[in-house]
Motif scaffolding. Structure first.
Motif, PDB file in Angstrom:
ATOM      1  N   ALA A 325      -4.174  28.847   9.139  1.00 17.50           N
ATOM      2  CA  ALA A 325      -5.360  29.295   9.925  1.00 17.50           C
ATOM      3  C   ALA A 325      -5.994  30.333   9.266  1.00 17.50           C
ATOM      4  CB  ALA A 325      -4.541  29.858  11.205  1.00 17.50           C
ATOM      5  N   ALA A 326      -5.257  31.347   8.703  1.00 17.56           N
ATOM      6  CA  ALA A 326      -6.039  32.371   7.749  1.00 17.56           C
ATOM      7  C   ALA A 326      -6.812  31.718   6.819  1.00 17.56           C
ATOM      8  CB  ALA A 326      -4.834  33.396   7.442  1.00 17.56           C
ATOM      9  N   THR A 331     -11.993  31.412   4.521  1.00 22.25           N
ATOM     10  CA  THR A 331     -13.093  30.494   4.061  1.00 22.25           C
ATOM     11  C   THR A 331     -14.281  30.269   4.752  1.00 22.25           C
ATOM     12  OG1 THR A 331     -11.326  29.314   2.877  1.00 22.25           O
ATOM     13  CG2 THR A 331     -13.307  28.296   2.876  1.00 22.25           C
ATOM     14  N   ARG A 332     -14.424  30.071   5.952  1.00 22.03           N
ATOM     15  CA  ARG A 332     -15.469  29.903   6.726  1.00 22.03           C
ATOM     16  C   ARG A 332     -16.470  31.136   6.757  1.00 22.03           C
ATOM     17  NH1 ARG A 332     -11.694  27.411  10.465  1.00 22.03           N
ATOM     18  NH2 ARG A 332     -11.818  29.511  11.742  1.00 22.03           N
ATOM     19  N   ALA A 333     -15.637  32.238   6.784  1.00 24.69           N
ATOM     20  CA  ALA A 333     -16.703  33.607   6.785  1.00 24.69           C
ATOM     21  C   ALA A 333     -17.401  33.691   5.094  1.00 24.69           C
ATOM     22  CB  ALA A 333     -15.791  34.774   6.910  1.00 24.69           C
ATOM     23  N   ALA A 334     -16.422  33.397   4.216  1.00 19.43           N
ATOM     24  CA  ALA A 334     -16.939  33.687   3.134  1.00 19.43           C
ATOM     25  C   ALA A 334     -18.092  32.446   2.671  1.00 19.43           C
ATOM     26  CB  ALA A 334     -15.870  33.346   1.788  1.00 19.43           C
ATOM     27  N   LEU A 335     -17.967  31.332   2.926  1.00 16.13           N
ATOM     28  CA  LEU A 335     -18.902  30.514   2.875  1.00 16.13           C
ATOM     29  C   LEU A 335     -20.333  30.878   3.838  1.00 16.13           C
ATOM     30  CD1 LEU A 335     -16.926  27.016   3.313  1.00 16.13           C
ATOM     31  CD2 LEU A 335     -18.048  27.974   1.146  1.00 16.13           C
ATOM     32  N   LEU A 348     -13.351  22.951  -1.681  1.00 15.06           N
ATOM     33  CA  LEU A 348     -12.471  21.990  -2.132  1.00 15.06           C
ATOM     34  C   LEU A 348     -11.360  22.102  -1.039  1.00 15.06           C
ATOM     35  CD1 LEU A 348     -14.001  22.103  -4.754  1.00 15.06           C
ATOM     36  CD2 LEU A 348     -12.099  21.661  -5.877  1.00 15.06           C
ATOM     37  N   ALA A 349     -11.261  21.167  -0.175  1.00 18.30           N
ATOM     38  CA  ALA A 349     -10.217  21.506   0.915  1.00 18.30           C
ATOM     39  C   ALA A 349      -9.091  20.106   1.080  1.00 18.30           C
ATOM     40  CB  ALA A 349     -10.811  21.685   2.214  1.00 18.30           C
ATOM     41  N   PHE A 350      -8.229  20.115   1.792  1.00 17.41           N
ATOM     42  CA  PHE A 350      -7.227  19.433   2.085  1.00 17.41           C
ATOM     43  C   PHE A 350      -7.770  18.436   3.297  1.00 17.41           C
ATOM     44  CE2 PHE A 350      -4.853  21.636  -0.653  1.00 17.41           C
ATOM     45  CZ  PHE A 350      -4.715  20.719  -1.517  1.00 17.41           C
ATOM     46  N   ALA A 351      -7.325  17.136   3.609  1.00 19.71           N
ATOM     47  CA  ALA A 351      -8.039  16.327   4.435  1.00 19.71           C
ATOM     48  C   ALA A 351      -7.773  16.913   5.899  1.00 19.71           C
ATOM     49  CB  ALA A 351      -7.345  14.777   4.309  1.00 19.71           C
ATOM     50  N   GLN A 356     -13.513  21.020   9.224  1.00 20.53           N
ATOM     51  CA  GLN A 356     -14.092  22.479   9.903  1.00 20.53           C
ATOM     52  C   GLN A 356     -14.805  23.191   8.961  1.00 20.53           C
ATOM     53  OE1 GLN A 356     -10.591  25.402  10.124  1.00 20.53           O
ATOM     54  NE2 GLN A 356      -9.271  23.790   9.305  1.00 20.53           N
ATOM     55  N   TYR A 357     -15.155  22.860   7.791  1.00 20.04           N
ATOM     56  CA  TYR A 357     -15.970  23.743   7.009  1.00 20.04           C
ATOM     57  C   TYR A 357     -17.426  23.373   7.117  1.00 20.04           C
ATOM     58  CZ  TYR A 357     -11.733  25.355   5.155  1.00 20.04           C
ATOM     59  OH  TYR A 357     -10.122  25.906   5.063  1.00 20.04           O
ATOM     60  N   ARG A 358     -18.175  24.271   6.619  1.00 20.00           N
ATOM     61  CA  ARG A 358     -19.795  23.812   6.669  1.00 20.00           C
ATOM     62  C   ARG A 358     -20.434  24.471   5.165  1.00 20.00           C
ATOM     63  NH1 ARG A 358     -18.118  21.117   9.693  1.00 20.00           N
ATOM     64  NH2 ARG A 358     -18.922  20.713  11.876  1.00 20.00           N
ATOM     65  N   ALA A 359     -20.705  23.356   4.467  1.00 21.92           N
ATOM     66  CA  ALA A 359     -21.013  23.911   3.104  1.00 21.92           C
ATOM     67  C   ALA A 359     -22.028  22.980   2.679  1.00 21.92           C
ATOM     68  CB  ALA A 359     -19.765  24.201   2.129  1.00 21.92           C
TER      69      ALA A 359
END
Length: 423
Positions: A325-326, A331-335, A348-351, A356-359
């Motif tokens: 969760a952290a 990551t969301r904030a940094a992106l 690069l994330a795990f399935a 949940q990521y927007r990039a």
């Protein structure tokens, strides 16, 4: 937008299309790189005795002429056998040849020839104090290269050869070019487990020094198309044996007389697997030292992959480690911040977390519980970051157990040890 690259075949096709006309774009002074597609050899055999059968046919090809005298099956297979023999001839002639192994594609040359080995360093732009791994096809070749093999090393070879395990052993004086050992009194040797690599090395009839077939510092190649992207026009030839299997390089170890096995580079054989054979497994302190990557003042590395930054994409990369969760929140904030700065972003994330990521580009490394898939996908994902023009990249960390040790080692090398710890 989200882009998830889960289909390795689509990645392969895209890369091959991109490089279908690379010959027309060679710079003046570059050599012509031969290309041999031997994938028919992989399709024409079952898994059981495939390597042995191919090797026997390649040897037959040396002994019989014309090829029509040898009954080998399909026309595609006959052509592939001729091509594999042509690649072996190039190695015997002192040329450089890229070929598949079960880990990544290697750039091979006759390990005995300083001129041939120097061509490998030149093509890659590799630092001269970085030793090379010597690949062999038969155990009897080992005794031509080294002065001693202790009981622990013998046990490791019995358990893991052929396979993704490299042993650092005392080198026999004059057995290989001093450029291979980078001035050390040891040589790193392995026997690859691949139905194209073994017959090729056997047919070449020489020990083959072969680092990964990429420009130094770039992500290692897991497809022939990756090799063409980096080295076309700079090497003698490329043997296309399809996608590699493990996806990260071999584990490099040194076996002590007391039964201790020291890991110099994590890879396709895990510490847990080694523990089943060795009395004790240790990790070289250099692997744990922060800031070692890229430190040109540190001592000469005892193994490939111990000193310099490797596997890096063009964009800035950081690795984030902590509770899921952290990690996701950071990551969301940094992106988002990077996008506001005008960066082109990738993750690069795990399935389990990728959606949940927007990039600008989101690459799945597969399930966090199946790190074999992460190992297979990692280098292609890093290369795809460059294809997408990513300038800011975040990668989720994984467990450091099992194959995760190798995945994290490669990620941190690619990131220049930029590790963000969150809680």
């Amino acid at each position: 937008m989200n882009r998830e690259h889960e289909n390795s075949e689509l990645q392969r096709t895209s890369l091959e299309d991109r490089h279908s006309h690379v010959g027309a774009a060679r710079n003046e002074g570059e050599q012509r790189t031969a290309y041999w597609d031997v994938r028919a050899l992989l399709r024409s055999q079952g898994e059981g005795d495939r390597t042995r059968d191919i090797e026997q046919d390649v040897v037959q090809e040396q002994e019989h002429s014309p090829i029509s005298d040898v009954k080998k099956g399909s026309a595609a297979r006959e052509t592939a056998l001729v091509d594999l023999q042509a690649a072996a001839a190039c190695l015997r002639q002192g040329k450089t040849v890229a070929f598949p192994t079960e880990t990544v594609y290697g750039l091979g040359a006759d390990a005995r020839s300083t001129e041939a080995v120097e061509a490998v360093f030149a093509a890659k732009g590799r630092p001269s104090d970085n030793p090379l791994i010597v690949h062999i096809a038969h155990r009897d070749q080992l005794h031509e290269l080294v002065t001693e093999v202790n009981e622990t090393a013998e046990a490791l070879m019995a358990a893991f050869w052929p396979g993704p395990l490299t042993l650092v052993l005392p080198v026999r004086p004059g057995a290989v070019s001093p450029r291979v050992t980078a001035g050390l009194d040891t040589v790193a040797v392995r026997m690859p487990d691949h139905p194209v690599a073994l017959p090729l090395i056997a047919a070449a009839a020489c020990p083959v020094a072969a680092p990964s077939a990429n420009r130094s510092g770039r992500p290692s190649p897991t497809l022939a198309a990756h090799v063409r992207e980096d080295l076309d026009g700079r090497i003698g030839g490329i043997v296309d044996g399809g996608p590699t299997g493990v996806g990260v390089e071999s584990t490099v170890v040194q076996a002590g007389d007391d039964g201790t096995v020291t890991i110099l580079r994590p890879g396709g054989i895990t510490a847990e697997q080694l523990s089943a054979v060795a009395a004790r497994v240790a990790t070289d302190p250099a692997l744990l030292a922060e800031g070692a990557a890229g430190d040109s003042t540190s001592p000469a590395p005892r193994s490939p992959g111990m000193k310099y930054t490797h596997y890096a994409p063009a964009g800035a990369l950081c690795v984030v480690e902590g509770p899921p969760a952290a990690v996701a929140a950071w990551t969301r904030a940094a992106l988002a911040e990077a996008a506001q700065r005008g960066e082109r972003t990738a993750v690069l994330a795990f399935a389990e977390h990728a959606e949940q990521y927007r990039a600008d580009a989101v690459f799945s490394l597969g399930s966090a519980s199946e790190l074999q898939e992460a190992a297979r996908r990692l280098y292609a994902a890093l290369r795809s970051c460059d294809e997408q023009g990513a300038t800011y990249i975040v990668a989720e960390a994984c467990s450091r157990e099992g194959l995760g040790a190798a995945v994290m080692n490669r990620l941190l090398k690619a990131a220049g040890n930029q590790l963000i710890q969150v809680d």
